[in-house]
Design a protein around this motif. Structure first.
Motif, short mmCIF file in Angstrom:
data_model
loop_
_atom_site.label_atom_id
_atom_site.label_comp_id
_atom_site.label_asym_id
_atom_site.label_seq_id
_atom_site.Cartn_x
_atom_site.Cartn_y
_atom_site.Cartn_z
N MET A 176 81.12 55.70 -73.77
CA MET A 176 81.51 54.44 -74.00
C MET A 176 80.89 54.16 -74.89
O MET A 176 81.71 53.29 -75.58
N ILE A 177 79.69 55.64 -75.80
CA ILE A 177 79.28 54.47 -77.06
C ILE A 177 79.26 56.18 -77.62
O ILE A 177 78.36 56.88 -77.41
N ASP A 178 79.19 55.87 -79.11
CA ASP A 178 79.37 57.02 -80.14
C ASP A 178 78.31 57.06 -81.19
O ASP A 178 78.16 55.92 -81.29
N ALA A 179 78.13 57.56 -81.64
CA ALA A 179 76.77 57.88 -82.65
C ALA A 179 77.34 56.31 -83.79
O ALA A 179 76.15 56.14 -84.01
N GLY A 180 78.67 56.66 -83.95
CA GLY A 180 79.45 56.10 -85.02
C GLY A 180 78.86 54.12 -84.86
O GLY A 180 78.92 53.36 -85.69
N GLN A 181 79.34 54.46 -83.63
CA GLN A 181 79.47 52.71 -83.34
C GLN A 181 77.75 52.62 -83.26
O GLN A 181 78.14 50.89 -83.46
N LEU A 182 77.23 52.84 -82.77
CA LEU A 182 75.49 52.75 -82.92
C LEU A 182 75.33 52.02 -83.70
O LEU A 182 74.53 51.28 -83.98
N ARG A 183 75.22 53.09 -85.11
CA ARG A 183 74.88 52.49 -86.23
C ARG A 183 75.71 51.69 -87.10
O ARG A 183 74.95 50.56 -87.85
N GLU A 184 77.03 51.40 -86.73
CA GLU A 184 77.26 50.30 -86.79
C GLU A 184 76.64 48.79 -85.78
O GLU A 184 76.55 48.04 -87.12
N LEU A 185 76.13 48.82 -84.76
CA LEU A 185 75.59 47.56 -84.41
C LEU A 185 73.99 48.29 -84.78
O LEU A 185 73.69 46.39 -85.30
N LYS A 186 73.30 49.00 -85.12
CA LYS A 186 72.01 48.65 -85.79
C LYS A 186 72.65 48.08 -87.17
O LYS A 186 71.34 46.96 -88.14
#
Ligand code: 13P
Ligand code: SF4
Length: 300
Positions: free
Chosen positions: A88-98
């Motif tokens: 449900m989450i990938d590295a690109g999505q987490l980088r955006e959130l960060k």
């Protein structure tokens, strides 16, 4: 020779160890060298001196074992055994959130891909999430917790701080309804309710104890109570029954079955030993970054 004997013989020849999660089918738990929760399985994978690890669980667990034991051959008997929550989450999505929250400490539940773990400061499991977050709060003002919104919400309440949560969840635990717990309580009024923190907050409100799968097994074995309503994946009832043969365990919901955990069977375990399949690999650049967060968790 029957299939169990062939597995045992090949396990010896290959110097392999079979690790199984508490949700695996009874016959897989029975043939495994070690059965446990995500935290204990990670520790076993890091400590074993075997040449090969046959991981009976889902993909992220085998990946975590490979990250901790990069020199070993790690195989998952069925490559399609994934975890929908981890996806449900990938590295690109987490980088955006960060980027939206610069300076926040980032903790990922172990139910994530290696790429996502590589983006995090810490990893945690259901057994140690509160302890990990308390440690992080010594250093960070804000906490990003991914991907499980239910576990994240539960821990944020325990530590009395709001977190930046991701909208991830476990579809298997989401099937457990509070009405079913109430029905089981009326059928078994003396039973204690044990719930996994991946359950919804409505279910957690009805629990006597909120525990990881291994925590549930240990609590039931040590408790003076004789009956338990178990709000997690039904595979755990086999382990609980083995550890506490005189006690009674009732599933909160018969629908709490993780289809991915059930993909592995004895035939696939035998094939994994015979053909050394399916090998799990993690590129070193991702593995080294993911390892840092997992090791920090294991030190705690
Ligand atoms: P634990 O066994 O670590 O509590 O995790 C439960 C789970 O859902 C694993 O996928
Ligand atoms: Fe993922 Fe839920 Fe299955 Fe665990 S029980 S592997 S969290 S889908």
């Amino acid at each position: 020779m029957n299939i169990e004997e062939r597995i045992r013989e090949l396990r010896r020849d290959r110097k392999a160890v079979i690790l199984a999660h508490n949700y695996q089918l009874p016959e897989i738990q029975d043939i495994a060298d070690f059965v446990g929760d995500s935290l204990n399985l990670s520790m076993k994978a890091a400590q074993t001196d075997a040449d090969m690890i046959v991981f009976c669980g889902v993909h992220f667990m085998a990946e975590t074992a490979k990250i901790l034991s990069p020199e070993k051959l790690v195989v998952l008997p069925d490559l399609s055994a994934g975890c929908p929550m981890a996806d449900m989450i990938d590295a690109g999505q987490l980088r955006e959130l960060k980027k939206e929250h610069p300076g926040a400490g980032v903790v990922c539940y172990v139910n994530t891909t290696a790429e996502v773990k590589a983006e995090c400061d810490y990893c945690c499991t259901s057994a140690n999430a509160e302890r990990v977050v308390r440690k992080m709060l010594e250093r960070y003002e804000e906490i990003i917790f991914v991907p499980d919104k239910h576990l994240g919400h539960y821990v944020s309440q325990k530590v009395g701080r709001g977190f930046i949560l991701w909208n991830g969840f476990c579809p298997t635990h989401a099937r457990i309804m509070p009405e079913e717990i109430l029905k089981q309580k009326s059928l078994h009024p003396k039973a204690l309710v044990l719930a996994h923190p991946e359950c919804t907050s409505e279910v957690l409100h009805l629990a006597d104890q909120i525990l990881s799968t291994e925590g549930m097994c240990r609590f039931a074995a040590d408790s003076t109570a004789d009956e338990f309503i178990v709000a997690t994946e039904v595979g755990i009832l086999h382990r609980m029954g083995k550890l506490s043969p005189t006690k009674r365990f009732y599933p909160a919901s018969d629908l709490a079955v993780c289809p991915n955990m059930k993909r592995i069977n004895l035939e696939k375990v035998l094939r994994s030993l015979e053909e050394k399949v399916f090998e799990i690999t993690v590129p070193e650049e991702i593995s080294s970054r993911a390892r840092a967060g997992i090791e920090k968790m294991l030190v705690l």
